[in-house]
Design an enzyme around this catalytic site. Structure first.
Site, PDB file in Angstrom:
ATOM      1  N   SER A   1       7.310   7.487   4.794  1.00 12.84           N
ATOM      2  CA  SER A   1       8.158   8.248   5.716  1.00 12.84           C
ATOM      3  C   SER A   1       7.395   9.310   6.498  1.00 12.84           C
ATOM      4  CB  SER A   1       9.357   8.859   4.975  1.00 12.84           C
ATOM      5  OG  SER A   1      10.187   7.827   4.449  1.00 12.84           O
TER       6      SER A   1
ATOM      7  N   LYS B   1       4.268  -4.195   9.089  1.00 15.88           N
ATOM      8  CA  LYS B   1       5.010  -5.074   8.163  1.00 15.88           C
ATOM      9  C   LYS B   1       5.488  -6.324   8.926  1.00 15.88           C
ATOM     10  CE  LYS B   1       6.074  -0.943   5.626  1.00 15.88           C
ATOM     11  NZ  LYS B   1       6.921  -0.242   4.679  1.00 15.88           N
TER      12      LYS B   1
ATOM     13  N   GLU C   1       0.824   6.070  -1.651  1.00 19.42           N
ATOM     14  CA  GLU C   1       2.164   5.864  -1.119  1.00 19.42           C
ATOM     15  C   GLU C   1       3.178   5.880  -2.260  1.00 19.42           C
ATOM     16  OE1 GLU C   1       2.040   3.760   2.960  1.00 19.42           O
ATOM     17  OE2 GLU C   1       2.105   2.236   1.414  1.00 19.42           O
TER      18      GLU C   1
ATOM     19  N   ASN D   1       1.141   0.280   9.933  1.00 19.44           N
ATOM     20  CA  ASN D   1       1.475  -0.911   9.155  1.00 19.44           C
ATOM     21  C   ASN D   1       2.810  -1.423   9.686  1.00 19.44           C
ATOM     22  OD1 ASN D   1       2.111  -2.848   7.278  1.00 19.44           O
ATOM     23  ND2 ASN D   1       2.516  -1.386   5.607  1.00 19.44           N
TER      24      ASN D   1
ATOM     25  N   GLY E   1       9.958   4.095   3.589  1.00 15.67           N
ATOM     26  CA  GLY E   1      11.120   3.615   4.335  1.00 15.67           C
ATOM     27  C   GLY E   1      12.426   4.303   3.984  1.00 15.67           C
TER      28      GLY E   1
ATOM     29  N   GLU F   1       4.997  -3.274  -1.433  1.00 24.96           N
ATOM     30  CA  GLU F   1       5.896  -4.405  -1.151  1.00 24.96           C
ATOM     31  C   GLU F   1       5.268  -5.722  -1.612  1.00 24.96           C
ATOM     32  OE1 GLU F   1       6.483  -3.371   2.949  1.00 24.96           O
ATOM     33  OE2 GLU F   1       7.633  -1.626   2.302  1.00 24.96           O
TER      34      GLU F   1
ATOM     35  N   HIS G   1      -0.325  -3.289  -1.209  1.00 22.48           N
ATOM     36  CA  HIS G   1       0.844  -2.522  -0.771  1.00 22.48           C
ATOM     37  C   HIS G   1       1.989  -2.712  -1.775  1.00 22.48           C
ATOM     38  CE1 HIS G   1       4.307  -1.225   1.553  1.00 22.48           C
ATOM     39  NE2 HIS G   1       3.457  -0.552   2.300  1.00 22.48           N
TER      40      HIS G   1
HETATM   41  P1  PGA Z   1       7.191   4.009   6.069  1.00 17.71           P
HETATM   42  O1  PGA Z   1       6.219   2.914   5.389  1.00 17.71           O
HETATM   43  O2  PGA Z   1       6.334   4.871   6.955  1.00 17.71           O
HETATM   44  O3  PGA Z   1       8.195   3.198   6.829  1.00 17.71           O
HETATM   45  O4  PGA Z   1       7.807   4.790   4.962  1.00 17.71           O
HETATM   46  C1  PGA Z   1       4.916   3.255   4.977  1.00 17.71           C
HETATM   47  C2  PGA Z   1       4.236   2.059   4.368  1.00 17.71           C
HETATM   48  O5  PGA Z   1       4.895   1.268   3.669  1.00 17.71           O
HETATM   49  O6  PGA Z   1       3.020   1.852   4.549  1.00 17.71           O
END
Ligand code: PGA
Length: 253
Positions: A215, A11, A169, A9, A175, A99, A97
Site C-alpha cells: 500500500s 501483477k 512486504e 509490480n 492491496g 501471492e 512474492h
Molecule cells: P500494493 O502491492 O502496493 O498494491 O499493496 C504491493 C505488492 O504486492 O508488491
C-alpha cells in the site's frame, strides 16, 4: 550510499496496448522529475515485456519480470525460463512474492532455487519476504522473516548479495490500504540487514537494497523513504497509474 530502487509490480493488470500507453506517458513524466538518482523498474506481465523493452530503450527505466522458473528450460507447460527473460531485456525479476507463496504454493526452497538461477543469468532478484497478520499478532514477525531470508538466500556469495534487492512486504499491508508505519517498516528492514550480516558479513549486508512494499501511495512514500534502512519501494496498485507512480518515484529523492 545505497541508491534507492523504485519498482512497479503490475501483477495481472494491463493488456499490451495499455502497458505501452502507460510507458510512453510515464517516461515523459520521468524526464520532468529532477531527482534521477534513483533506479526505476517496471515489471509488467510477461506478454508485454518485449513491447516495453523497445519503448524503454534509451530511458533510465529498467525492465523486470514478476516470476520465473528455476530450470534453464524443459517440459514445464505455462512457465517462463530465465534465459527467455534475459534475452528479451529484463534486468531483474521479482521472486517469492507473497501471492506466489499463497496461491501457487511457492516454498522458501523454491525461492532459493530461483534466486540462484537468476544470478546465473545476470538477472537481479528482488526477493520478497513478509509476515501474515496472524504471525504479526503472535509476535512472530522476526522468526518468519529470519526463516524466509535464511532459506531463500542460502548459498549466495557475498558478491552476489551486493547486487541483491530484498523487498519487505508485510502481507497484511498488500492491496489493503493499511501501510506499515515508517517506524515499524524501518525496524523490520534493520532486522533483515542484521540477518544478512550474520550470513554474508557487514559489507555485503550494508550494500543490499531493502525495499518496503504494501500500500505504498504518493501520500505516504516520502515518509517511508526517509527511513534509513528503507532503500526503495515495491509498488502494486499505485504503480498502475503513470502520474501516481511518477510521484512515488519523485518521493525517493
Ligand atoms: P500494493 O502491492 O502496493 O498494491 O499493496 C504491493 C505488492 O504486492 O508488491
Amino acid at each position: 550510499m545505497r541508491k534507492p530502487v523504485m519498482a512497479a509490480n503490475w501483477k495481472m493488470h494491463k493488456t499490451v496496448s495499455q502497458a505501452a500507453d502507460f510507458t510512453r506517458d510515464f517516461v515523459n513524466r520521468l524526464d520532468e522529475i529532477k531527482n534521477q538518482d534513483c533506479e526505476v523498474i517496471i515489471c509488467p506481465p510477461f506478454i508485454a515485456l518485449s513491447t516495453l523493452a523497445e519503448l524503454l530503450e534509451g530511458s533510465n527505466v529498467y525492465l523486470g519480470a514478476q516470476n520465473m522458473h528455476w530450470e534453464d528450460e524443459g517440459a514445464y507447460t505455462g512457465e517462463i525460463s530465465p534465459g527467455m527473460l534475459s534475452q528479451v531485456g529484463c534486468r531483474c525479476v521479482i521472486l517469492g512474492h507473497s501471492e506466489r507463496r499463497q496461491y501457487f504454493q511457492e516454498k522458501d526452497e523454491d525461492v532459493n532455487r530461483k534466486v540462484l538461477t537468476a544470478f546465473r543469468y545476470n538477472l537481479t532478484p528482488i526477493v520478497c519476504v513478509g509476515e501474515v497478520l496472524e504471525e504479526r499478532k503472535a509476535k512472530n514477525t522476526e522468526q518468519v522473516i529470519r526463516r524466509q531470508v535464511e532459506k531463500g538466500l542460502g548459498g549466495l556469495t557475498a558478491a552476489q548479495v551486493h547486487e541483491l534487492v530484498v523487498a519487505y512486504e508485510p502481507v497484511w499491508a498488500i492491496g489493503t490500504g493499511h501501510t506499515s508505519s515508517p517506524e515499524d517498516a524501518q525496524q523490520v528492514n534493520t532486522f533483515i540487514r542484521k540477518v544478512l550480516e550474520e550470513m554474508f558479513g557487514k559489507n555485503a549486508a550494508g550494500a543490499v537494497r531493502i525495499q518496503y512494499g504494501g500500500s505504498v501511495k504518493p501520500g505516504n512514500a516520502a515518509d517511508l523513504m526517509s527511513q534509513q534502512d528503507i532503500d526503495g519501494a515495491l509498488v502494486g496498485g499505485a504503480s498502475l497509474d503513470a502520474a501516481s507512480f511518477a510521484s512515488i518515484v519523485e518521493a525517493a529523492g
